[in-house]
Write an enzyme that holds these catalytic residues in place. Structure first.
Site, PDB file in Angstrom:
ATOM      1  CD  GLU A   1       0.364  -1.549   7.982  1.00 46.40           C
ATOM      2  OE1 GLU A   1      -0.034  -0.736   8.840  1.00 46.40           O
ATOM      3  OE2 GLU A   1       0.922  -1.203   6.919  1.00 46.40           O
ATOM      4  CG  ASP A   9      -0.343  -0.097   2.511  1.00 45.38           C
ATOM      5  OD1 ASP A   9       0.894  -0.197   2.585  1.00 45.38           O
ATOM      6  OD2 ASP A   9      -1.079  -0.068   3.531  1.00 45.38           O
ATOM      7  CB  SER A  10       4.583   1.750  -0.075  1.00 39.67           C
ATOM      8  OG  SER A  10       4.845   0.559  -0.805  1.00 39.67           O
ATOM      9  CD  GLU A  52       7.700  -0.298   7.852  1.00 36.46           C
ATOM     10  OE1 GLU A  52       6.716  -0.981   7.486  1.00 36.46           O
ATOM     11  OE2 GLU A  52       7.943   0.848   7.408  1.00 36.46           O
ATOM     12  CE  LYS A  63       3.187  -6.063   3.715  1.00 39.18           C
ATOM     13  NZ  LYS A  63       2.732  -4.913   4.514  1.00 39.18           N
ATOM     14  CG  ASP A  91       0.352  -4.215   1.904  1.00 42.54           C
ATOM     15  OD1 ASP A  91       0.576  -5.199   2.635  1.00 42.54           O
ATOM     16  OD2 ASP A  91       1.126  -3.230   1.844  1.00 42.54           O
TER      17      ASP A  91
END
Ligand code: KIV
Length: 272
Positions: A123, A52-53, A190, A121, A91
């Protein structure tokens, strides 16, 4: 020396775990489009993350929060068309899995059906465990993401190193075990101290893939635009630049402008 792999077999979640078992480090990079994904897949990368960057590097947003599920699916589909070997991870964006495990499952199913990704993925640890369990129960593999979680930037308040204090370190270790016990096949960690990430990697049997988490983990991931030197303004300590594309592209464009203005381009051979 180049040590890229000669193994052309498709990388699966199982093969990532086997790489950890035999001590082979895992390489992962982000990609968001067909052309770049094709290049890094052919170069031998083990896993490609449609992160999602994309919200930052593709769309120019300040955070990862604005990117939508439809936009992630667009990027995921483009990358899928290019990838022959690497494991494809997509993501789940902010707001599509926190708080409601039924919505989380619907979001994960859309990613899997529409992008043909190998896994998703997401978070978080304990707070999103219900969503993790529900997605896993549908047979969708999950890569976790702990430590600095950019989708929670408004809670953290900064992109500084996480888990330096004992309490947060303890929670990180607990969350990593929770995700492994739930059935996640790997975890991205991270921006945390190297020894802490290394401790987690040695306690868990699933791969820990670090970004700014030091050398004692099972693999590394970087945002492709950062490692290729496409945004000089971003230079955290953990980033190693392997190219200086911002400068190369600037020089190429300046030369093109000069050649067009001076009528040097196109020449006799470059026309029909
Ligand atoms: O979105 C992303 O690029 C990521 C990496 C920083 C791991 O999650």
């Amino acid at each position: 020396m180049s040590v890229h792999t000669e193994d052309s077999r498709k990388v699966t979640t199982r093969r990532l775990i086997e790489m950890k078992q035999r001590g082979e480090k895992i390489s992962m990079l982000t990609a968001y489009d067909y052309t770049m994904a094709s290049i890094i897949d052919k170069a031998g990368i083990d896993a490609i993350l449609v992160g999602d960057s994309a919200s930052n590097v593709m769309a120019g947003n300040v955070t990862t929060l604005p990117i939508t599920l439809d936009q992630m699916i667009y990027h995921g589909k483009s990358v899928f068309r290019a990838v022959k070997r690497a494991l494809l991870v997509v993501d789940l964006p902010f707001g599509t899995y926190q708080g409601n495990s039924k919505i989380a499952l619907e979001s994960a199913i859309r990613i899997m059906k529409e992008t043909h990704a190998d896994c998703v993925k997401l978070e978080g640890g304990k707070e999103i465990l219900e969503s993790v369990n529900r997605i896993l129960s549908a047979g969708i593999p999950i890569m976790g993401h702990l430590g600095l979680m950019p989708q929670s930037i408004n809670k953290f308040g900064s992109y500084a190193v996480r888990a330096k204090e004992e309490e947060e370190a303890k929670k990180l270790i607990e969350d990593a075990h929770l995700l492994e016990d739930a059935g996640c096949f790997a975890i991205v960690i991270e921006k945390v101290p190297a020894n802490l990430a290394g401790q987690i990697a040695s306690e868990l049997s699933i791969p820990i893939i670090g970004i700014g988490a030091g050398r004692y983990v099972d693999g590394q991931v970087l945002v492709m635009h950062d490692m290729l030197g496409l945004n000089k303004g971003f230079s955290p300590r953990f980033l190693r630049r392997y190219a200086n594309l911002e400068e190369n592209i600037t020089q190429a464009v300046q030369q093109y402008v000069t050649d067009v203005k001076s009528s040097d381009f196109p020449n006799e051979q470059e026309q029909y």
